[in-house]
Design an enzyme around this catalytic site. Structure first.
Site, short mmCIF file in Angstrom:
data_model
loop_
_atom_site.label_atom_id
_atom_site.label_comp_id
_atom_site.label_asym_id
_atom_site.label_seq_id
_atom_site.Cartn_x
_atom_site.Cartn_y
_atom_site.Cartn_z
N ASN A 66 0.95 -1.27 -0.05
CA ASN A 66 0.01 -0.11 -0.16
C ASN A 66 0.95 1.02 0.03
O ASN A 66 1.99 1.10 0.32
CB ASN A 66 -0.94 0.14 1.11
CG ASN A 66 -2.04 -0.86 1.10
OD1 ASN A 66 -2.58 -1.19 0.08
ND2 ASN A 66 -2.52 -1.60 2.32
N ASN B 173 -11.01 -2.25 6.35
CA ASN B 173 -11.27 -0.94 5.39
C ASN B 173 -12.86 -0.75 5.97
O ASN B 173 -13.64 -1.59 6.36
CB ASN B 173 -11.53 -1.91 4.05
CG ASN B 173 -10.26 -2.43 3.60
OD1 ASN B 173 -9.25 -1.46 3.18
ND2 ASN B 173 -9.97 -3.89 3.70
N THR C 266 -12.71 -5.36 -3.32
CA THR C 266 -12.99 -6.16 -2.34
C THR C 266 -14.12 -5.39 -1.56
O THR C 266 -15.23 -5.89 -1.20
CB THR C 266 -11.73 -6.46 -1.60
OG1 THR C 266 -11.36 -5.14 -0.96
CG2 THR C 266 -10.76 -7.43 -2.28
N GLY C 267 -13.91 -4.14 -1.52
CA GLY C 267 -15.03 -3.35 -0.72
C GLY C 267 -16.44 -3.42 -1.59
O GLY C 267 -17.48 -3.60 -0.72
N CYS D 75 -12.75 0.50 -4.44
CA CYS D 75 -12.13 -0.48 -3.85
C CYS D 75 -12.92 -2.07 -4.08
O CYS D 75 -14.20 -1.81 -4.07
CB CYS D 75 -12.38 -0.22 -2.13
SG CYS D 75 -11.87 -1.81 -1.26
N GLU E 115 -9.82 3.08 2.73
CA GLU E 115 -9.04 1.69 2.84
C GLU E 115 -7.80 1.58 3.60
O GLU E 115 -7.21 2.66 3.91
CB GLU E 115 -8.47 1.86 1.40
CG GLU E 115 -9.64 1.32 0.02
CD GLU E 115 -8.75 0.71 -0.82
OE1 GLU E 115 -8.28 -0.20 -0.87
OE2 GLU E 115 -9.13 1.37 -2.28
N CYS F 264 -6.38 -7.12 -3.23
CA CYS F 264 -6.96 -5.82 -3.79
C CYS F 264 -7.80 -6.11 -5.03
O CYS F 264 -7.27 -6.95 -5.95
CB CYS F 264 -5.68 -4.93 -4.09
SG CYS F 264 -6.30 -3.29 -4.49
N ASN G 116 -9.58 -10.00 3.04
CA ASN G 116 -9.09 -8.82 3.96
C ASN G 116 -10.30 -8.19 4.56
O ASN G 116 -11.45 -8.37 4.01
CB ASN G 116 -8.54 -7.62 3.11
CG ASN G 116 -9.43 -7.16 1.76
OD1 ASN G 116 -10.50 -7.73 1.65
ND2 ASN G 116 -8.95 -6.05 1.04
N HIS H 288 -13.52 -6.00 6.18
CA HIS H 288 -14.46 -4.84 5.81
C HIS H 288 -15.50 -4.73 6.84
O HIS H 288 -16.08 -5.39 7.40
CB HIS H 288 -15.05 -5.18 4.39
CG HIS H 288 -14.11 -5.03 3.37
ND1 HIS H 288 -13.68 -4.06 2.67
CD2 HIS H 288 -13.52 -6.02 2.71
CE1 HIS H 288 -12.83 -4.34 1.71
NE2 HIS H 288 -12.66 -5.94 1.77
#
Length: 277
Positions: A64, A195, A224-225, A222, A213, A73, A162, A164
């Site tokens: 990052n 996130n 994955t978001g 994002c 993020e 990501c 990851n 959230h």
């Protein structure tokens, strides 16, 4: 060192051909300098195309803009796949690239004209595996109360490899993301930080989302978001399993497939320029 710059809906990355070594060619500290938008190339992260692992064609790692390393990501892996077609010298529509990541094997499919469809795998809903200490011992974290800066929020939590934290709001435009985002990211209930997505339901098949993020701050998109957003929307009874998710940088098409429990993301990955550093 040669590099290419790509973006997925404004979420931008420096891509490096790292196939000659199984370790990134730059350090996290060097990645921070490269990502600086005034004194470097400028990006939300640096992505490395490494040699195969675990029967995958390539391995992806990412640093990052603050030097931290996320597990995965979503926008980045689309850029990764498009960059690989550049390295291979051809774009073959329908070709799949199983990619080893810290979140497991993720498989993008080339759709042509800069569009990539990614099988993001199954969402993780178990609190300990997200990870979060909210609703410890429960099966999932849905509509849990969380106090941030003396205000109570109703949150849901999902991992797409990851972590959230997802918050449904009346208007994403009214959120002071720069102020509240870091407080969510570093909250004690998220042992690996998180996130954070704020979501506005326009229609059951159309959501608006803004994101803070982990390790990068405010970004234009994002992946994955967006996937976690649809999963949380379904769990909260607020959206369909197939949705358009509008982010500040553009739209992603997200499907949480009921048959295989996998989340599929379709969106663009576009080259900006190449250079030497």
């Amino acid at each position: 060192m040669q590099f290419s710059k790509y973006h997925g809906l404004g979420n931008d990355f420096i891509l490096i051909d790292n196939r000659q070594s199984d370790q990134p060619l730059v350090t996290p500290a060097e990645a921070v300098k490269m990502c600086d938008r005034h004194f470097g190339i400028g990006a939300d992260g640096v992505i490395f195309v490494l040699p195969p692992q675990n029967n995958c064609q390539y391995t992806m790692r990412i640093f990052n803009s603050d030097g931290s390393e996320p597990e995965m990501c979503g926008n980045g892996i689309r850029c990764f796949a498009q960059f690989v077609t550049e390295l291979e010298g051809k774009e073959e529509v329908g070709k799949q690239y199983p990619i080893h990541t810290l979140a497991g094997t993720i498989t993008p499919t080339i759709k042509g004209e800069g569009m990539i469809r990614v099988d993001m795998g199954e969402p993780e809903l178990t609190p300990a595996k997200i990870p979060t200490t909210l609703n410890q011992g429960g099966e999932k974290v849905v509509r849990e109360s969380l106090t941030v800066a003396d205000k109570e929020y109703e949150v849901s939590c999902v991992s797409m490899g990851n972590p959230h934290c997802l918050v449904f709001v009346d208007s994403v435009a009214d959120i002071d993301l720069e102020k509240i985002g870091p407080l969510f990211e570093t909250h004690a209930v998220f042992p690996q930080k998180t996130n954070t997505e704020f979501i506005e339901v326009v229609r059951p098949d159309y959501l608006k989302m803004r994101v803070w993020e982990r390790g990068a701050g405010i970004t234009l998109a994002c992946g994955t978001g967006a996937c976690a957003t649809v999963v949380a929307g379904v769990l909260n009874g607020k959206c369909d399993r197939t949705c358009t998710v509008e982010l500040p940088g553009g739209c992603l098409e997200i499907e949480w497939n009921e048959e295989d429990n996998h989340v599929y993301m379709t969106g663009p990955a576009l080259k900006v320029f190449s250079g030497n550093m």
